[in-house]
Design an enzyme around this catalytic site. Structure first.
Site, PDB file in Angstrom:
ATOM      1  N   ASP A 125       0.863  -1.181   0.000  1.00  0.00           N
ATOM      2  CA  ASP A 125       0.000   0.000   0.000  1.00  0.00           C
ATOM      3  C   ASP A 125       0.898   1.229   0.000  1.00  0.00           C
ATOM      4  OD1 ASP A 125      -2.412   1.595   0.357  1.00  0.00           O
ATOM      5  OD2 ASP A 125      -1.763   1.881   2.429  1.00  0.00           O
ATOM      6  N   SER A 126       0.325   2.373  -0.348  1.00  0.00           N
ATOM      7  CA  SER A 126       1.092   3.614  -0.319  1.00  0.00           C
ATOM      8  C   SER A 126       1.507   3.996   1.100  1.00  0.00           C
ATOM      9  CB  SER A 126       0.255   4.746  -0.914  1.00  0.00           C
ATOM     10  OG  SER A 126      -0.936   4.899  -0.181  1.00  0.00           O
ATOM     11  N   THR A 130      -8.415   3.016   1.140  1.00  0.00           N
ATOM     12  CA  THR A 130      -8.284   2.213   2.367  1.00  0.00           C
ATOM     13  C   THR A 130      -8.270   3.052   3.642  1.00  0.00           C
ATOM     14  OG1 THR A 130      -5.920   2.140   1.890  1.00  0.00           O
ATOM     15  CG2 THR A 130      -7.198   0.188   1.343  1.00  0.00           C
ATOM     16  N   HIS A 131      -8.120   4.378   3.506  1.00  0.00           N
ATOM     17  CA  HIS A 131      -8.210   5.237   4.696  1.00  0.00           C
ATOM     18  C   HIS A 131      -9.654   5.507   5.129  1.00  0.00           C
ATOM     19  CE1 HIS A 131      -3.988   6.454   4.324  1.00  0.00           C
ATOM     20  NE2 HIS A 131      -4.114   6.953   5.519  1.00  0.00           N
TER      21      HIS A 131
END
Lengths: 268, 268
Positions: A10-11, A185-186
């Site tokens: 993920d980032s 995803t946040h």
């Protein structure tokens, strides 16, 4: 092959929501996670840069000898996964298709909203994936760039966040959607706030659950799902110093996190 | 040497406030600007990463054969400039010292507030610089991480931004500061909002003006200030695709911007 870990990237920290679901639904698997905290966020960057970063993330996970790769990042999944999957001979899954399938199964009135980063929305990946399943569904896509910093700064319950959410989501409410995909995803960190603004008539789709389910199905079909592992191994790699990552990871996963290793991702 | 351009770098677009002042105060100088939009923001990252990025930014500007380098970024100036200046035989100036000097000259009651990114505030650079001038000044430092995304998303006039600014700045008001340093090149975009919240009794210091003045003094002393240049040259380099940069640069500079070139900064 069976014994190898599942790799996720993920980032930054958001993909840990997917890790958490993988641990819950696939308790016998070892996991390697890479969080690109040294270069996050991916959401406001160009396709070019996101492609370059995703290639490096995948190259790093391949070096960890994983059996399957999950792009636990909506932006990377939406913008780069198809290209990078075509360049690699390892199977990969992003969060877009599982989220799209879950939304298409959920909607009753055929109107789905998608919220995500600039890059995810611009890519048009969610509408394409949903129309691949049912071309009659109406999809309304909206970038909500302030949601990531608000979630990261712990602004879940503030009046200011409520005003910003009302600003953003007004147009989706007016269009009468009954299903809303949290396409970043946040965003699950703002779930309560978003539900309050949208009202009880709208079902929120968090792709983490759907993605973990599809990873499980896939590994089962390929005979790669472990049915025993008394002491599963979870390793975490990050591209900046690990000290900020540890407390966040522990909050996301609800468990102590020890193995956090820093890597120079630009070398991949 | 005299004919060479001045080089400036920033994590993204914020440093253009300094470019704008350089163009105004030093109209006969050529300018090369590097905006690290492919890796912004610097503010939430570790000292290690900021040092690595700053080294690369400086190496790139040196290759452009500039006569002087300005770190037009508070985070890079606060965290990395001293180290990187020690490694290079070209003169450099950051925005911290000019801002600190301007604040020390402005305060009447000896109470100065500093707002900036996490990295700038953690570095303690502003208090150190101010105490170097006058050790009796009381300095109150505060990270305001949401100000950058709010400024970038055009939330200058929104009620939500007002609430967030009140949240952040309350403690500075309570401590009776009469001078507030906008310790991040993005913050001038929120100047009106911050002034409204702080009230008329507080003077806001924007380091861009002070920094350009010190660059001018410095070049003058060294005999490096050009007194004629009928057609000054402004070049802009960025580390992501230039299309998003152009409209922002034109807004910051109030002029058409043509020469925007993309570079791969990770190769430096």
């Amino acid at each position: 092959m069976l014994q190898k870990p599942i790799g996720l990237f993920d980032s930054g920290v958001g993909g840990l929501t997917v890790v958490s679901e993988i641990i819950r639904q696939l308790p016998n698997e070892d996991v390697v996670y890479f969080g690109d905290v040294g270069r996050y966020p991916y959401g406001p960057r160009s396709k070019d840069i996101i492609l370059q970063f995703t290639r490096q993330d995948v190259a790093f996970l391949r070096e960890q000898d994983v059996k399957f790769i999950v792009a636990a990042c909506n932006t990377a999944s939406a913008v780069a996964l198809e290209t990078v999957a075509g360049e690699n001979d390892i199977e990969m899954l992003g969060v877009i298709n599982p989220g799209a399938r879950a939304a298409a199964e959920t909607t009753q009135n055929g109107k789905i909203g998608i919220i995500g980063t600039h890059a995810t929305i611009t890519s048009d990946s969610y509408p394409k994936a949903i129309h691949h399943i049912d071309s009659n569904i109406k999809v309304f896509s909206l970038a909500c760039p302030l949601f990531v910093p608000l979630a990261e700064e712990g602004y879940q319950d503030k009046e200011a966040s409520y005003l910003i959410a009302q600003d953003y989501l007004k147009i989706l409410k007016e269009n009468g959607i009954d299903t809303l995909v949290l396409g970043c995803t946040h965003y699950p960190l703002l779930k309560k706030l978003i539900q309050d603004v949208m009202g009880d008539g709208v079902t929120l789709i968090d792709s983490a659950t759907a993605t973990a389910r599809e990873v499980k199905d896939h590994l089962e079909q390929k005979g790669l799902l472990r049915d025993t592992n008394p002491d599963p191994d979870y390793k975490f790699y990050v591209s900046d110093v690990p000290d900020k990552f540890a407390p966040v990871a522990e909050r996301f996963l609800g468990r102590r996190v020890d193995n956090i290793i820093r890597v120079d991702i630009t070398k991949y």
